[in-house]
Write an enzyme that holds these catalytic residues in place. Structure first.
Site, PDB file in Angstrom:
ATOM      1  CG  ASP A 305       0.204 -18.080 -44.483  1.00  0.00           C
ATOM      2  OD1 ASP A 305      -0.651 -17.197 -44.280  1.00  0.00           O
ATOM      3  OD2 ASP A 305       0.740 -18.247 -45.582  1.00  0.00           O
ATOM      4  CG  HIS A 331       1.015 -14.482 -41.726  1.00  0.00           C
ATOM      5  ND1 HIS A 331       1.296 -14.614 -43.070  1.00  0.00           N
ATOM      6  CD2 HIS A 331       2.216 -14.521 -41.087  1.00  0.00           C
ATOM      7  CE1 HIS A 331       2.599 -14.739 -43.235  1.00  0.00           C
ATOM      8  NE2 HIS A 331       3.180 -14.687 -42.047  1.00  0.00           N
TER       9      HIS A 331
END
Length: 529
Positions: A305, A331
């Site tokens: 993430d 991310h």
């Protein structure tokens, strides 16, 4: 840029040898911040020896019975509780080379450092009952968003506590949980994946969590395989994370190159037997929220993430420095999505990002929406080398379709000395530049670009999504004038879209990225890449 590699090597060697700090410092917006140091031997209040021998990075053979889920918890907690302020509890190998400790949730106290020695790993229990905060749902996926798990290590209202050393903390996210309705049928990461497949909220523990307090330090430690977020600070003043490594998933739950066999990942089978960064959901790396004077320096992050997610939901976050870091799968270095109480005064300098052409890769990102938006201002990105990142630049106030009256407002953003080397796999790449214009609100994105260079095919501007317009829209660009801006000619000014341009690009050479990228495995042996 390249002077830092000598410093990184020296720092890594010093930690591996158990030496003290090398004397490096970084210049933050609020002053000089020195590299932390390991405690002196005379400052160790208690030394604890490991009694578990991991097998290929796993201790699953030890705690199949949930009654034996945290054999080391009581002695570690007792040592912390009885340690005087200014001293450290040190975890070391056993006399026969044993290197593993196994524990449930632990609480740090003010002035006490947990020192995890070279070659030692503190493994997290996989028994949800060892983390449950009383709600009784830790280790499940629920319709309620109320959090039910305590973190593995909690520092609440502490001053001067921390975790140091060249050892590791392993959350065992890819191991089967051993109690509750999912016992022996789902791993922590399988539970997390239910958010994607069924829209449920995972109830998984974080690894390190601070609440309020001040002067919290992380130094040299590897943090890997968290069931949820790895490191979260909430309302903390003075956070220094230096020389840390976040490696998720590690080789204990993956294979070299993340080339998992077909049908082995949690999007295909339950329980999964192999994991990739794309399939370990909600495993943010380093999340400072409602915190001030935060430093992340000389660190490495590879996760499923956000590499970093700077948040401000119940108080402002300000004064942050991210210096000399390497990011891999993930991310992005993100601000948001919670920005409603304001994020300000943040400097990112000397950052490399290699997204490995992941389908979920982001680079520099500010994200929010009308349910949790606020002012994000005085943000500078300076000296960025990037490659193989699907969405290199994202400034998006339409991050979701959730409605509300907390409107995003991104102002005084600067991107300079940025060099993107393109995509090795020639994947389709996009950029997002949007101000917030909806609900009778008009908050343009004000951004300065200087020496922003893309090699090869330019990323396209992102189309409309979640009720927002196509990019660019509501953007007031300024060109700094020193170096070129590769996509300058693609920006169409218009009063209809409220896109303006001030200044002209310069002609300076692009940032030299020829020596910027470092294989993660060269500094983190548990890494698959």
């Amino acid at each position: 840029m390249n002077h830092r590699y000598t410093l990184l090597a020296l720092a890594a060697a010093a930690l591996s040898a158990g030496a003290h700090a090398t004397g490096t410092s970084v210049t933050a917006p609020w002053g000089e911040v020195a590299e932390p140091s390991l405690p002196a031997d005379s400052a160790v209040c208690k030394t604890l020896s490991a009694s578990i021998t991991p097998i290929k990075g796993s201790v699953d053979s030890v705690d199949g019975n949930p009654a034996n889920s945290q054999p080391d918890a009581s002695r570690i907690q007792s040592a912390i509780d009885n340690c005087p302020a200014g001293q450290a509890v040190k975890l070391v190998k056993g006399s026969a080379g044993e290197s593993g400790f196994l524990s449930g949730s632990l609480k740090l106290k003010s002035g006490v450092t947990l020192w995890i020695d070279t070659g030692v790993t503190l493994f997290a229990s996989r028994n949800p009952a060892d983390y449950d905060n009383g709600l009784g749902t830790c280790g499940t996926a629920t319709t309620s968003n109320d959090k039910s798990c305590n973190a593995l290590i909690v520092a609440r209202d502490t001053a001067g506590s921390g975790i140091v050393g060249a050892g590791a903390i392993d959350g065992r996210g890819g191991s089967l949980v051993t109690s509750g309705p999912n016992a022996n049928r789902l791993t922590w990461w399988d539970i997390a994946y239910l958010n994607k497949t069924k829209g449920l909220n995972q109830q998984n523990p974080r690894l390190i969590q601070t609440y309020n307090g001040s002067a919290f330090t992380l130094y040299g430690v590897t943090v890997q395989n968290s069931p949820n977020f790895h490191i979260v600070t909430t309302g903390t003043s003075g956070v220094t994370a230096w020389g840390i490594k976040i490696v998720t998933p590690s080789l204990a739950y993956a294979v070299a190159g993340y080339k998992c066999p077909s049908g082995s990942t949690p999007d295909k089978v339950t329980p999964a037997t192999c994991f990739t960064p794309e399939t370990v959901k909600n495993t943010d790396g380093f999340d400072p929220g409602q915190s001030t004077n935060v430093v992340l320096a000389y660190s490495y992050i590879n996760t499923g993430d956000d590499h970093v997610a700077v948040k401000a939901s119940s108080g402002p976050t300000r004064n942050l420095l991210f210096a000399h870091n390497h990011f891999y799968y993930g991310h992005g270095l993100s601000i948001g999505s919670e920005t409603n109480t304001g994020v300000s005064n943040m400097l990112v300098t000397d950052l490399t990002m290699d997204g490995n052409d992941s389908s979920a890769g982001n680079g520099l990102r500010i994200k929010s929406d009308a349910s949790r938006g606020g002012k994000v201002t005085n943000i500078v990105y300076d000296g960025i080398c990037m490659r193989n990142v699907k969405e290199p630049l994202v400034f998006d106030p339409f991050y979701s379709s959730v409605k509300g009256s907390l409107y995003p407002n991104f102002t005084n953003i600067v991107v300079k000395n940025f060099h993107d080397l393109g995509s090795a796999k020639s994947i389709k790449r996009t950029m997002t530049f949007l101000g917030y214009k909806a609900n009778k609100q008009k908050n343009p994105l004000t951004i300065t670009l200087d020496n922003v260079v893309f090699d090869g095919t330019l990323p396209a501007f992102e189309g409309s999504h979640y009720g927002g317009p196509a990019s660019p829209n509501g953007v007031h660009f300024t060109f700094g004038g020193t170096g070129p801006v590769s996509f300058a000619d693609a920006i169409v000014t218009s009063s209809t879209t409220d896109v303006t341009v001030t200044g002209t690009p310069g002609t300076a050479a692009a940032v030299d990225c020829s020596k910027a990228f470092v294989p993660l495995k060269s500094v983190a042996p548990t890494s698959p890449i």
